[in-house]
Design a protein around this motif. Sequence first.
Motif, short mmCIF file in Angstrom:
data_model
loop_
_atom_site.label_atom_id
_atom_site.label_comp_id
_atom_site.label_asym_id
_atom_site.label_seq_id
_atom_site.Cartn_x
_atom_site.Cartn_y
_atom_site.Cartn_z
N ALA A 116 -81.00 -8.05 -47.40
CA ALA A 116 -79.89 -7.79 -46.49
C ALA A 116 -79.93 -6.38 -45.94
O ALA A 116 -79.77 -6.15 -44.74
CB ALA A 116 -78.56 -8.05 -47.20
N ARG A 195 -73.12 -5.63 -49.47
CA ARG A 195 -72.25 -6.74 -49.11
C ARG A 195 -72.03 -6.79 -47.59
O ARG A 195 -72.06 -7.85 -46.98
CB ARG A 195 -70.91 -6.60 -49.82
N TYR A 198 -75.14 -8.11 -45.97
CA TYR A 198 -75.29 -9.54 -46.25
C TYR A 198 -74.36 -10.36 -45.35
O TYR A 198 -74.74 -11.39 -44.80
CB TYR A 198 -74.99 -9.80 -47.72
N MET A 199 -73.14 -9.88 -45.20
CA MET A 199 -72.17 -10.60 -44.34
C MET A 199 -72.63 -10.59 -42.88
O MET A 199 -72.47 -11.60 -42.18
CB MET A 199 -70.79 -9.96 -44.47
N SER A 202 -75.40 -13.08 -42.52
CA SER A 202 -74.85 -14.44 -42.64
C SER A 202 -74.23 -14.88 -41.32
O SER A 202 -74.42 -16.02 -40.87
CB SER A 202 -73.81 -14.50 -43.75
N GLN A 205 -77.02 -15.42 -38.62
CA GLN A 205 -77.80 -16.63 -38.85
C GLN A 205 -77.00 -17.89 -38.55
O GLN A 205 -77.58 -18.96 -38.35
CB GLN A 205 -78.30 -16.64 -40.29
N SER A 206 -75.67 -17.77 -38.50
CA SER A 206 -74.84 -18.96 -38.27
C SER A 206 -74.91 -19.44 -36.82
O SER A 206 -74.68 -20.61 -36.53
CB SER A 206 -73.38 -18.66 -38.63
#
Length: 258
Positions: A116, A195, A198-199, A202, A205-206
Amino acid sequence: MARPQEVPKIDCSPEEWEMRVDLAAAFRLVDLYGWSDLLATHLSARVPGPEDHFLINPFGLMFDEITASSLVKVDQEGNILSPTDYTINPAGFVIHGAIHMARPDVACVIHTHTRAGTGVATQKNGLLPITQHAMAVIAQTGYHDYQGIATDVAERESIVRDLGDNNVLILRNHGLLTVGRTAGEAFMWMYRAERACYMQLSFQQSGAELNYIPEDVQRTTIERNKFNNSEKGYRPIGKVEWPALRRKLDRLDPSYKD
């Protein structure tokens, strides 16, 4: 509740031993949370006292093997000052030595190469203000351009300049670095930065449409975080979390204290 004083298991002062135990705990936690990169990254801590010595990991031990007594003490020239069968990572010495020499307020430095963190460090715009977590980190973040493997001491000046008085440094195309006045503070800045990265990945990638946070709300949130995370705020970083994390390690494997 204060922890009982640890009894040194090598020839060092009680203050140095306490720092060794905290740094060894940080290594174990970095491994526990999946942030280690075999032998490739490094953590360091300033040895209490006037000598400007610092502790760093022995190059050859995995993070889940590191103990308080196995940490290597070095001076500002990289000379090894404690008994060890290992060397140290030269890139680690360049990066960490630069910060310890320039920032006497910094007791601990953590550097990682996570999926990340490196994923965000490789993006042109870096960490984006798209989550509450990100804005807490952005309030304390600088950027350092990639200059190759950090074995050239000439890079020290730009590392220190780019970190400034922040607690987080995004090493472009490389990874993350955090600092703190304690091991707990440095660890919690890394936890928050990791974190937030990483968020961001995420969300990216969505493929979903971004719910944009207005710029005035961004500015207000960043300023509030600067205050809330300070000594005058309600959540000074690491003070509450670190004892809990140490207790977690004690339940799982207290051998980091050896």
